[in-house]
Design a protein around this motif. Structure first.
Motif, PDB file in Angstrom:
ATOM      1  N   SER A 196       0.817  -1.219   0.000  1.00 49.44           N
ATOM      2  CA  SER A 196       0.000   0.000   0.000  1.00 49.44           C
ATOM      3  C   SER A 196       0.852   1.270   0.000  1.00 49.44           C
ATOM      4  CB  SER A 196      -0.921   0.010   1.228  1.00 49.44           C
ATOM      5  OG  SER A 196      -1.794  -1.099   1.223  1.00 49.44           O
ATOM      6  N   ARG A 197       2.154   1.114   0.070  1.00 50.91           N
ATOM      7  CA  ARG A 197       3.021   2.283   0.138  1.00 50.91           C
ATOM      8  C   ARG A 197       3.272   2.886  -1.249  1.00 50.91           C
ATOM      9  NH1 ARG A 197       7.941   0.647   4.309  1.00 50.91           N
ATOM     10  NH2 ARG A 197       6.637  -0.194   5.999  1.00 50.91           N
ATOM     11  N   ALA A 198       3.589   4.170  -1.254  1.00 52.99           N
ATOM     12  CA  ALA A 198       3.946   4.851  -2.493  1.00 52.99           C
ATOM     13  C   ALA A 198       5.371   4.482  -2.895  1.00 52.99           C
ATOM     14  CB  ALA A 198       3.829   6.360  -2.315  1.00 52.99           C
ATOM     15  N   ASP A 199       5.699   4.733  -4.159  1.00 57.37           N
ATOM     16  CA  ASP A 199       7.069   4.494  -4.620  1.00 57.37           C
ATOM     17  C   ASP A 199       8.048   5.412  -3.898  1.00 57.37           C
ATOM     18  OD1 ASP A 199       6.216   2.597  -6.534  1.00 57.37           O
ATOM     19  OD2 ASP A 199       5.717   4.204  -7.932  1.00 57.37           O
ATOM     20  N   VAL A 200       7.621   6.663  -3.677  1.00 58.48           N
ATOM     21  CA  VAL A 200       8.419   7.639  -2.940  1.00 58.48           C
ATOM     22  C   VAL A 200       7.517   8.252  -1.875  1.00 58.48           C
ATOM     23  CG1 VAL A 200       9.795   9.747  -3.063  1.00 58.48           C
ATOM     24  CG2 VAL A 200       9.741   8.181  -5.028  1.00 58.48           C
ATOM     25  N   GLN A 201       7.972   8.273  -0.631  1.00 64.51           N
ATOM     26  CA  GLN A 201       7.177   8.888   0.424  1.00 64.51           C
ATOM     27  C   GLN A 201       8.042   9.800   1.282  1.00 64.51           C
ATOM     28  OE1 GLN A 201       4.579   6.363   2.678  1.00 64.51           O
ATOM     29  NE2 GLN A 201       3.792   8.067   3.897  1.00 64.51           N
ATOM     30  N   GLY A 221      11.922  -0.643   6.640  1.00 71.43           N
ATOM     31  CA  GLY A 221      11.475  -2.014   6.415  1.00 71.43           C
ATOM     32  C   GLY A 221      12.031  -2.607   5.132  1.00 71.43           C
ATOM     33  N   PRO A 222      11.902  -3.925   4.980  1.00 62.74           N
ATOM     34  CA  PRO A 222      12.433  -4.604   3.786  1.00 62.74           C
ATOM     35  C   PRO A 222      11.821  -4.044   2.500  1.00 62.74           C
ATOM     36  CG  PRO A 222      11.770  -6.192   5.476  1.00 62.74           C
ATOM     37  CD  PRO A 222      11.255  -4.866   5.918  1.00 62.74           C
ATOM     38  N   GLY A 223      12.675  -3.887   1.501  1.00 65.79           N
ATOM     39  CA  GLY A 223      12.191  -3.408   0.214  1.00 65.79           C
ATOM     40  C   GLY A 223      12.167  -1.906   0.069  1.00 65.79           C
ATOM     41  N   ALA A 249      13.141  10.961   2.684  1.00 64.38           N
ATOM     42  CA  ALA A 249      12.457  10.393   1.526  1.00 64.38           C
ATOM     43  C   ALA A 249      12.653   8.885   1.586  1.00 64.38           C
ATOM     44  CB  ALA A 249      13.019  10.946   0.223  1.00 64.38           C
ATOM     45  N   VAL A 250      11.561   8.144   1.556  1.00 65.40           N
ATOM     46  CA  VAL A 250      11.613   6.683   1.561  1.00 65.40           C
ATOM     47  C   VAL A 250      11.293   6.194   0.155  1.00 65.40           C
ATOM     48  CG1 VAL A 250      10.612   4.572   2.485  1.00 65.40           C
ATOM     49  CG2 VAL A 250      10.985   6.541   3.985  1.00 65.40           C
ATOM     50  N   LEU A 251      12.234   5.469  -0.457  1.00 69.53           N
ATOM     51  CA  LEU A 251      12.069   4.978  -1.825  1.00 69.53           C
ATOM     52  C   LEU A 251      11.935   3.464  -1.837  1.00 69.53           C
ATOM     53  CD1 LEU A 251      13.170   7.866  -2.434  1.00 69.53           C
ATOM     54  CD2 LEU A 251      14.324   6.863  -4.411  1.00 69.53           C
ATOM     55  N   ARG A 252      11.029   2.994  -2.661  1.00 70.35           N
ATOM     56  CA  ARG A 252      10.871   1.558  -2.878  1.00 70.35           C
ATOM     57  C   ARG A 252      12.078   1.052  -3.678  1.00 70.35           C
ATOM     58  NH1 ARG A 252       6.295  -1.538  -2.725  1.00 70.35           N
ATOM     59  NH2 ARG A 252       4.998   0.349  -2.602  1.00 70.35           N
ATOM     60  N   ASP A 253      12.700  -0.027  -3.230  1.00 67.05           N
ATOM     61  CA  ASP A 253      13.881  -0.564  -3.901  1.00 67.05           C
ATOM     62  C   ASP A 253      13.623  -0.858  -5.375  1.00 67.05           C
ATOM     63  OD1 ASP A 253      15.286  -0.409  -1.544  1.00 67.05           O
ATOM     64  OD2 ASP A 253      15.129  -2.538  -1.065  1.00 67.05           O
ATOM     65  N   ALA A 254      12.414  -1.314  -5.690  1.00 69.77           N
ATOM     66  CA  ALA A 254      12.111  -1.726  -7.060  1.00 69.77           C
ATOM     67  C   ALA A 254      12.161  -0.577  -8.054  1.00 69.77           C
ATOM     68  CB  ALA A 254      10.734  -2.394  -7.116  1.00 69.77           C
ATOM     69  N   VAL A 255      12.001   0.661  -7.576  1.00 62.33           N
ATOM     70  CA  VAL A 255      12.009   1.815  -8.495  1.00 62.33           C
ATOM     71  C   VAL A 255      13.173   2.756  -8.229  1.00 62.33           C
ATOM     72  CG1 VAL A 255       9.497   1.718  -8.686  1.00 62.33           C
ATOM     73  CG2 VAL A 255      10.545   3.318  -7.062  1.00 62.33           C
ATOM     74  N   ALA A 256      13.949   2.486  -7.183  1.00 61.66           N
ATOM     75  CA  ALA A 256      14.965   3.449  -6.740  1.00 61.66           C
ATOM     76  C   ALA A 256      15.987   3.793  -7.808  1.00 61.66           C
ATOM     77  CB  ALA A 256      15.675   2.924  -5.488  1.00 61.66           C
ATOM     78  N   LEU A 257      16.271   2.866  -8.716  1.00 63.99           N
ATOM     79  CA  LEU A 257      17.290   3.105  -9.734  1.00 63.99           C
ATOM     80  C   LEU A 257      16.713   3.594 -11.060  1.00 63.99           C
ATOM     81  CD1 LEU A 257      19.689   0.076  -9.134  1.00 63.99           C
ATOM     82  CD2 LEU A 257      19.879   2.411  -8.269  1.00 63.99           C
ATOM     83  N   THR A 258      15.399   3.750 -11.145  1.00 61.94           N
ATOM     84  CA  THR A 258      14.803   4.248 -12.384  1.00 61.94           C
ATOM     85  C   THR A 258      15.060   5.746 -12.514  1.00 61.94           C
ATOM     86  OG1 THR A 258      12.668   4.727 -11.370  1.00 61.94           O
ATOM     87  CG2 THR A 258      12.999   2.503 -12.260  1.00 61.94           C
TER      88      THR A 258
END
Length: 317
Positions: free
Chosen positions: A137-142, A153-155, A270-279
């Protein structure tokens, strides 16, 4: 399942008219091309090519498969183009969650740059004061307020952006409105206007600092947001203490003064999701957040703060 690579080679043989020509066009050896075609015939259980003079020609089954392969390979090419666009940040979407006081202060800079550099990316913005427990439920960037070094947390990974000190907002006719700083204890007898309905880090941080200064503030008005609290202060009802970013754009008739001894400070990350962090879009968002947070003229219009004798932050709670 058919091997797409072998389909490509087979299609080249059909288009080229011989194994030798296909090998030349593809940069392979004739032996390698022959092996791939033979493997494809084993996979399908069909005879796909037959000899014709010094070359080959497709059988009826081979012609049918070649026609079908054209559609498959064309669609695969479209998918590869989409993947390339996504990798380069030319299409797709990015979700960004933020809390209220950074919304007007930072997000316009971030969105302007993102839409300029990546006009094909859809930006989904959501107002959120807390990080959802469910990772899905989290955003890609928060953007969040949390202690330095906290674990999202993980990810996910947290990037510290700014330590935001608190100020007191007063009517301009208040006898301390022209001061460069005010000790927190001097505000003990003021009529306080609350400004944090969430009762989150920011409010707990302030109450902890007040306790350290030897008092507990009496809130005469419970407002749910900074603009409403500032409107009450402008009406002469009381004073409000809030982070400097919340005082970036004060209504006429108000003044912000640095709070010291102690100075409550909130840390913004800023909290970034690992899956998009390098985009590219996510990297651009983080870069612009860092730039905006480090540029005083853009991050806040509040006054500069002298070094306090003690600093209280969310990390201490």
């Amino acid at each position: 399942m058919l091997d797409v690579h072998r389909l490509r080679i087979f299609r080249s043989v059909v288009a080229s008219g011989s194994v030798q020509a296909a090998a030349t066009n593809l940069g392979y050896t004739p032996s390698a091309v022959s092996q791939h075609v033979a493997a494809l015939q084993r996979e399908t259980g069909l005879v796909l090519l037959e000899r014709a003079g010094r070359g080959v020609r497709p059988t009826a089954a081979g012609l049918t498969l070649a026609a079908q392969a054209d559609g498959v390979l064309a669609r695969l090419g479209e998918v590869e183009a989409v993947v390339s666009d996504l990798r380069a940040g030319r299409t797709g979407s990015l979700s960004v969650a933020y809390f209220a006081s950074v919304g007007s202060a930072w997000l316009p800079h971030v969105v302007r740059r993102l839409t300029t550099e990546f006009p094909g990316v859809r930006i989904d913005l959501a107002l959120s004061e807390t990080i959802p427990d469910d990772p899905d439920s989290r955003a890609d960037v928060q953007l969040v307020v949390a202690p330095r070094g906290f674990d999202p947390g993980p990810g996910f990974r947290a990037y510290h952006l700014l330590d935001d000190p608190y100020v007191v907002v007063l009517p301009q006719d208040h006898d301390r409105a022209g001061s460069s700083e005010i000790e927190l204890a001097e505000l003990a007898d003021e009529r306080w206007v609350d400004n944090d309905f969430a009762r989150g880090w920011c409010r707990r941080n302030l109450l902890e600092a007040c306790t350290a200064a030897g008092f507990s503030p009496t809130f005469h008005v419970e407002a749910h947001d900074y603009p409403t609290a500032l409107a009450f202060v402008a009406a002469g009802i009381g004073v409000t203490v809030l982070p400097a970013l919340g005082a970036a754009h004060l209504p006429d008739g108000l003044a912000a003064v640095a709070v010291v001894r102690p100075t409550p400070v909130r840390s913004i990350h800023a909290v970034l999701r690992d899956a998009v962090a390098l985009t590219p879009p996510a990297r651009t968002v983080l870069d612009e957040l860092r730039r905006t947070a480090s540029t005083p003229d853009e991050r806040t219009a509040a006054p500069a703060h002298p070094a306090p004798s003690r600093v209280y932050s969310a990390a201490a709670l």
